[in-house]
Design an enzyme around this catalytic site. Structure first.
Site, PDB file in Angstrom:
ATOM      1  CG  ASP A  43      -0.331  -0.205   2.509  1.00 54.54           C
ATOM      2  OD1 ASP A  43       0.909  -0.259   2.568  1.00 54.54           O
ATOM      3  OD2 ASP A  43      -1.066  -0.304   3.521  1.00 54.54           O
ATOM      4  CE  LYS A 111       3.095  -6.083   3.649  1.00 53.55           C
ATOM      5  NZ  LYS A 111       2.572  -4.919   4.395  1.00 53.55           N
ATOM      6  CD  GLU A 180       7.609  -0.882   7.901  1.00 57.76           C
ATOM      7  OE1 GLU A 180       6.680  -1.573   7.434  1.00 57.76           O
ATOM      8  OE2 GLU A 180       7.843   0.285   7.538  1.00 57.76           O
TER       9      GLU A 180
HETATM   10  O1  KIV Z   1       3.575  -1.164   1.691  1.00 57.34           O
HETATM   11  C1  KIV Z   1       4.746  -1.572   1.723  1.00 57.34           C
HETATM   12  O2  KIV Z   1       5.562  -1.266   0.840  1.00 57.34           O
HETATM   13  C2  KIV Z   1       5.148  -2.420   2.834  1.00 57.34           C
HETATM   14  C3  KIV Z   1       6.605  -2.705   3.010  1.00 57.34           C
HETATM   15  C4  KIV Z   1       7.288  -1.493   3.520  1.00 57.34           C
HETATM   16  C5  KIV Z   1       6.849  -3.887   3.865  1.00 57.34           C
HETATM   17  O3  KIV Z   1       4.324  -2.845   3.589  1.00 57.34           O
END
Ligand code: KIV
Length: 263
Positions: A43, A111, A180
């Site tokens: 996102d 995710k 993260e």
């Molecule tokens: O949205 C994204 O790019 C992410 C990464 C930073 C893991 O969730």
């Protein structure tokens, strides 16, 4: 085509997993040519591609478009799509419909940020045949609640909670977990605790794999460079130089040259 079984195998064989974000077909094609293990259609697209102030602004429709483009560019790569802000909090039907849209657009997995309060959604999606990747530590969708983009899990109680949630995610059937911006020692401990692979970003070298935002690793944004994200290319400088040369060549009449004129 890689599958979640390849993630499990890589973990068993202690082979580091390489994940990178991508949002469009051309970049996905370039990523696929570089033998990475998976693309994350994060996102982060809301910020990186659309110039929005945070990932809170990503929507299912926005990510659907990016997933479809990435799938066209990388037909054989494992693609993970973020479930946007609040999607998992609106209940089973909304989360399931969103996961369906993203998988039908070409994603292989979704995710989901955080866990407390939507454990049932993770279990329901896994039980419905949707591979789920967890995301703990700094969860950018909660930036307003966290008070900024700050390292998480420094305090003992925070670290313990994170370890518990990581174990819970594994029990609920998540196939991998993004960690993260957590202390390196905590990320390494969580990695040892789990059989599923951890994928770190700003979490040091003790995780089972790494993920970076593509534009960060290509050094494309002169105004944004997190300390943990190495620039593997001086992208901004190279692009700026090329565009400056183009402008000069048009203005001084050296472009197009005779060979570049289609008769
Ligand atoms: O949205 C994204 O790019 C992410 C990464 C930073 C893991 O969730």
């Amino acid at each position: 085509m890689k599958t979640i079984l390849d993630f499990a195998r890589a973990r068993r064989e202690q082979r580091p997993l390489v994940v990178v974000t991508a949002y469009d077909a051309l970049m996905a094609r370039l990523v696929a040519s570089a033998s990475v293990d998976a693309i994350l259609v994060g996102d982060s697209a809301a910020m990186v591609v659309h110039g929005l102030p945070s990932t809170v602004h990503a929507t299912v429709e926005m990510l659907r478009t990016h997933v479809a483009a990435v799938r066209r560019g990388a037909p054989d790569l494992f693609v993970i799509a973020d479930l946007p802000f609040l999607t998992a909090r609106q209940g089973r039907d909304v989360a399931t419909a969103a996961a369906g849209v993203l998988l039908q657009a070409g994603a292989n997995a979704v995710k989901i940020e955080g866990l407390a309060g939507h454990e049932d959604i993770v279990a329901h999606l896994v039980g419905s045949g949707v591979p789920v990747m967890g995301h703990l530590g700094l969860t950018p969708q909660s930036v307003h609640q966290l008070g900024g983009y700050r390292m998480q899990g420094r305090a003992t109680h925070e670290a313990e909670r994170l370890r518990q949630e990581a174990r819970q995610l594994e029990q609920l059937g998540a196939f991998a977990l993004v960690l993260e911006c957590v202390p390196e020692a905590l990320a390494a401990t969580v990695t040892t605790d789990l059989a599923i692979p951890t994928i770190g970003i700003g979490a040091g070298g003790g995780t089972a794999g790494q993920v970076l935002v593509l534009t960060d690793l290509l050094g494309l944004d002169p105004d944004f460079q997190p300390r943990f994200a190495r620039r593997f290319l001086k992208g901004h400088e190279l692009v700026h130089e090329a565009l400056t040369h183009y402008a000069t060549a048009v203005r001084d009449g050296s472009f197009p040259a005779r060979a570049e004129v289609v008769a």
